[in-house]
Design a protein around this motif. Structure first.
Motif, PDB file in Angstrom:
ATOM      1  N   LEU A   1       0.772  -1.216   0.213  1.00 13.66           N
ATOM      2  CA  LEU A   1      -0.029   0.017   0.108  1.00 13.66           C
ATOM      3  C   LEU A   1       0.957   1.185   0.059  1.00 13.66           C
ATOM      4  N   SER A   2       1.737   1.409   0.745  1.00  8.76           N
ATOM      5  CA  SER A   2       2.992   2.312   0.894  1.00  8.76           C
ATOM      6  C   SER A   2       3.595   2.552  -0.480  1.00  8.76           C
ATOM      7  N   ARG A   3       4.183   1.206  -1.209  1.00  8.42           N
ATOM      8  CA  ARG A   3       4.869   1.632  -2.269  1.00  8.42           C
ATOM      9  C   ARG A   3       4.015   1.817  -3.213  1.00  8.42           C
ATOM     10  N   THR A   4       2.658   1.624  -3.255  1.00 12.72           N
ATOM     11  CA  THR A   4       1.667   2.335  -4.606  1.00 12.72           C
ATOM     12  C   THR A   4       1.111   3.501  -4.325  1.00 12.72           C
ATOM     13  N   ASN A   5       1.558   4.182  -3.032  1.00 10.78           N
ATOM     14  CA  ASN A   5       0.854   5.363  -2.572  1.00 10.78           C
ATOM     15  C   ASN A   5      -0.560   5.257  -2.370  1.00 10.78           C
ATOM     16  N   GLN A   6      -1.015   4.136  -2.009  1.00 12.56           N
ATOM     17  CA  GLN A   6      -2.526   4.125  -1.547  1.00 12.56           C
ATOM     18  C   GLN A   6      -2.783   4.554  -0.214  1.00 12.56           C
ATOM     19  N   ALA A   7      -1.867   4.172   0.717  1.00 10.35           N
ATOM     20  CA  ALA A   7      -2.015   4.350   2.162  1.00 10.35           C
ATOM     21  C   ALA A   7      -0.889   4.041   2.804  1.00 10.35           C
ATOM     22  N   HIS A   8      -0.699   4.763   3.856  1.00  9.05           N
ATOM     23  CA  HIS A   8       0.666   4.476   4.780  1.00  9.05           C
ATOM     24  C   HIS A   8       0.295   4.222   6.155  1.00  9.05           C
ATOM     25  N   LEU A   9       0.436   3.003   6.439  1.00 11.48           N
ATOM     26  CA  LEU A   9      -0.103   2.546   7.931  1.00 11.48           C
ATOM     27  C   LEU A   9       0.962   2.788   8.869  1.00 11.48           C
ATOM     28  N   VAL A  10       0.494   3.574   9.880  1.00 12.41           N
ATOM     29  CA  VAL A  10       1.283   3.727  11.250  1.00 12.41           C
ATOM     30  C   VAL A  10       1.077   2.669  12.260  1.00 12.41           C
ATOM     31  N   ASN A  11      -0.183   2.550  12.345  1.00 15.13           N
ATOM     32  CA  ASN A  11      -0.800   1.608  13.570  1.00 15.13           C
ATOM     33  C   ASN A  11      -1.596   0.451  12.693  1.00 15.13           C
TER      34      ASN A  11
ATOM     35  N   PRO B   1      -9.852   6.244   1.316  1.00 12.85           N
ATOM     36  CA  PRO B   1     -10.377   6.591  -0.103  1.00 12.85           C
ATOM     37  C   PRO B   1      -9.401   6.072  -1.091  1.00 12.85           C
ATOM     38  N   GLY B   2      -7.984   6.107  -0.775  1.00 13.02           N
ATOM     39  CA  GLY B   2      -7.070   5.879  -1.908  1.00 13.02           C
ATOM     40  C   GLY B   2      -6.817   4.462  -1.995  1.00 13.02           C
ATOM     41  N   VAL B   3      -7.262   3.530  -1.181  1.00 10.54           N
ATOM     42  CA  VAL B   3      -7.084   2.088  -1.273  1.00 10.54           C
ATOM     43  C   VAL B   3      -7.893   1.439  -2.240  1.00 10.54           C
ATOM     44  N   ASN B   4      -7.326   0.450  -3.205  1.00  6.94           N
ATOM     45  CA  ASN B   4      -8.068  -0.206  -4.168  1.00  6.94           C
ATOM     46  C   ASN B   4      -8.344  -1.518  -3.439  1.00  6.94           C
ATOM     47  N   ILE B   5      -9.590  -2.120  -3.459  1.00  6.91           N
ATOM     48  CA  ILE B   5      -9.883  -3.394  -2.921  1.00  6.91           C
ATOM     49  C   ILE B   5      -9.311  -4.634  -3.627  1.00  6.91           C
ATOM     50  N   GLN B   6      -8.788  -4.226  -4.822  1.00 10.45           N
ATOM     51  CA  GLN B   6      -8.016  -5.231  -5.667  1.00 10.45           C
ATOM     52  C   GLN B   6      -6.736  -5.745  -4.929  1.00 10.45           C
ATOM     53  N   THR B   7      -6.195  -4.551  -4.492  1.00  4.82           N
ATOM     54  CA  THR B   7      -4.764  -4.981  -3.493  1.00  4.82           C
ATOM     55  C   THR B   7      -5.148  -5.861  -2.363  1.00  4.82           C
ATOM     56  N   LEU B   8      -6.399  -5.830  -1.804  1.00  6.51           N
ATOM     57  CA  LEU B   8      -6.626  -6.668  -0.584  1.00  6.51           C
ATOM     58  C   LEU B   8      -6.995  -8.004  -1.058  1.00  6.51           C
ATOM     59  N   VAL B   9      -7.198  -8.258  -2.396  1.00  9.97           N
ATOM     60  CA  VAL B   9      -7.849  -9.630  -2.618  1.00  9.97           C
ATOM     61  C   VAL B   9      -6.814 -10.836  -2.340  1.00  9.97           C
TER      62      VAL B   9
END
Length: 624
Positions: free
Chosen positions: A495-505, A516-524
């Motif tokens: 997610l961080s590499r593709t700039n979708q989201a940056h998890l801190v916790n 909003p930036g996260v694509n559900i296909q990434t989670l599949v």
């Protein structure tokens, strides 16, 4: 005489008539489908497409209820798009560019193979009515046909006139036959008619256009379909392309210098035209500050060398149309296959209908489609399906299927027509639905499949398949909620590499999806149950996750409003006895005779004070 007796007669085999006839026959009734032509079934005399904003959702609703339009659109699509994907999900919708020849062939085959359904190529000229109840029809050749219910779906063929410049002659679309007998029959039985107008643009030869001067408009590279039963999706490489061109200052000048020759501006056209699909000369007048307008070239069929010039509808004379077309980039050597024209036709005031689409003046006579003042194939098909279902239910002494405004765009449309009426061809828009976040493209099945199953149009197999899909979706959502991912997990890194989201916790998959930036296909690949779901189900999960609070609030509002819908108004109420009702409110209530306080509150001209007076009266005299 025996061969002339049906349970239900449907007049007109356009998009409304086909859905009405198929639904009636599939529910076990013997149906006679009357049409002027044997080979023009669900024809597309105007735009060769299915769907669009709001309309595409209607097609999904038709499919969920057990109708045919979605299957036909998927099977015969040349291109398919997901519209408004950059905007909120409440306005997402599908639109397919259809092969109009194959679409009509598909529907013709379905009609001819359908058990209990007979296609009759005769023109209906009159009704057989006894004690204000229709019991049959008379054809132009003098033959009588009898039925327990009749569904009128005549489209733009009622007393229709073709208009082009000074030309004005009686004909249906594309110079086909028209009929005036039904108009006379309706008037004779006290039905108020209106005169509406629509139009269609020219069709031009593809081979005569310099496509290098136009912008390509491709379809969407996603597995999209109107019908939940479709498994073979139209791949992007197999899709036809459309083209975009803009009109020029020269186009504008030609129109401004020749407005007096337009049938619309010369006084030839008397009917009210569609506000949201105006003629091109009307665009020039209404938007005088604009020097150019969008025009789309859309392929009509693989069998034809023609483009539909979308957005270029006109009633100008042929010689002016020729100049207009040649003023467009790439059209210098254009060859026209069919010239544009306007068409006027009779329709009825829809406020004369019950919510079941049965006429109040003539029992057992139902109407659907453009005769009810609407425009568009999709609006017609939705009404046809409801009219077919309700004609069967009327014969069976069952309560009609009436969809609420928060349940379906079909419900919004019918409620609008009957409670507000229309003074121009009605077009369904997302803005007409106050609960459009509940009436989305992705959740048509969740809203309406059970209705289709209960009325008998959705098979046990399809119902079980739907329940199985819903179970899989629920399991996937549960897995999203229970699986957690820390900042150093593979998912967080991707997610961080593709700039979708940056998890801190550490977050659950469901919490991550809310961003909003996260694509559900990434989670599949991290949530195994997601891989079992269709694109539509994945979209549904995303929407319900990100708009959870809003959707919940909307549903709570709907539950409160249901109390108004459940407060019934007796059919025998005498509105003259209700004290302090405004004169306009009294007139409208008498005409429409609403079934509930909720319906009464949506009638144009009935204000909150009138509703309060009505509530006082019901409580005093009916203990309600």
């Amino acid at each position: 005489m025996k061969g002339n007796i049906f349970d239900i007669i449907v007049i007109g085999a356009g998009h409304a008539g086909v859905e009405a006839a198929l639904s009636s026959a599939r529910l076990g009734k013997k149906v006679g489908l009357f049409n002027i032509y044997e080979d023009k079934i669900a024809a597309m005399p105007c735009n060769p497409s299915i769907g669009g904003p709001a309309k595409g959702i209607v097609v999904r609703e038709i499919d969920a209820l057990g109708g045919e339009m979605g299957k036909a659109a998927d099977k015969t699509a040349l291109q398919i798009k997901l519209l408004n994907s950059s905007r909120g999900p409440g306005v997402w919708a599908l639109r397919a560019q259809s092969d109009k020849i194959e679409y009509s062939k598909y529907m013709q085959k379905i009609v001819k193979l359908q058990a209990n359904l007979e296609l009759i190529t005769k023109i209906v000229a009159d009704f057989i009515i006894k004690d204000k109840q229709i019991i049959g029809v008379k054809t132009e050749d003098g033959e009588d046909f009898f039925a327990q219910a009749v569904i009128l779906t005549t489209g733009t063929y009622l007393k229709s006139q073709i208009l082009r410049g000074k030309e004005n002659y009686q004909a249906g679309p594309n110079d086909e036959q028209t009929t005036s007998g039904i108009s006379r029959a309706l008037k004779k039985n006290g039905v108020e008619l209106m005169r509406f107008k629509t139009g269609t643009p020219p069709r031009v030869k593809k081979s005569s256009i310099d496509l290098s001067k136009l912008m390509i408009e491709p379809g969407t590279d996603l597995p999209l379909s109107f019908s939940s039963s479709t498994k073979n999706y139209l791949k992007i490489n197999d899709q036809e392309v459309c083209y975009l061109v803009h009109s020029t200052k020269e186009t504008k000048k030609i129109i401004e210098e020749n407005l007096q020759h337009s049938a619309m501006y010369s006084g030839e056209v008397r009917g009210a035209g569609p506000r949201y699909c105006p003629s091109f000369e009307d665009k020039i007048v209404r938007f005088a500050d604009k020097d150019k307008h969008q025009i789309f070239l859309e392929p009509e069929s693989k069998e034809l060398d023609t483009f539909y010039v979308q957005g270029f509808s006109t009633s100008m004379p042929i010689e002016i149309q020729d100049k207009m077309l040649k003023s467009l980039p790439g059209f210098e050597n254009v060859v026209v296959d069919k010239w544009a024209y306007a068409i006027e036709y009779d329709c009825l005031d829809p406020m004369q209908l019950n919510l079941s689409l049965e006429l109040k003046q003539i029992k057992n006579l139902f109407t659907a489609g453009q005769i009810n003042g609407t425009s568009g194939y999709e609006e017609a098909a939705g009404q046809g399906l409801i009219a077919g279902i309700n004609a069967v239910r009327k014969i069976n002494n069952e309560e009609p299927l009436i969809l609420r405004r928060d349940e379906a765009y079909i419900g919004v449309m019918i409620d609008d027509l009957i409670n507000k009426g229309t003074i121009e061809p009605y077009r369904l828009l997302t803005s007409r639905a106050e609960r459009r976040m509940l009436l989305r493209n992705d959740n048509a099945e969740q809203r309406l499949k059970e209705y289709g199953y209960k009325v008998g149009l959705v098979s046990q197999k399809d119902w079980d398949s739907f329940l199985g899909n819903e179970k899989e979706k629920a399991i996937a959502v549960e897995e999203l909620k229970t699986n957690r991912f820390g900042p150093k997990t593979d998912l967080a890194i991707e997610l961080s590499r593709t700039n979708q989201a940056h998890l801190v916790n550490g977050l659950s998959g469901y919490e991550i999806l809310k961003q909003p930036g996260v694509n559900i296909q990434t989670l599949v690949k991290y949530i195994s149950e997601l891989s079992k779901l269709s694109l539509n189900s994945l979209q549904s999960i995303v929407i319900e996750c990100r708009f959870e609070g809003y959707v919940t609030k909307e549903k709570q509002t709907v539950e409160r409003l249901k109390k108004l819908e459940s407060k019934q108004i007796p059919l025998d109420i005498n509105y003259d006895l209700v004290e302090n009702l405004a004169i306009e409110a009294k007139q409208k209530l008498k005409k429409i005779r609403p079934l509930s306080i909720g319906q009464a509150s949506r009638i144009s001209g009935v204000n909150p004070a009138d509703i309060q007076m009505l509530l006082f009266y019901l409580k005093k005299h009916y203990n309600k």
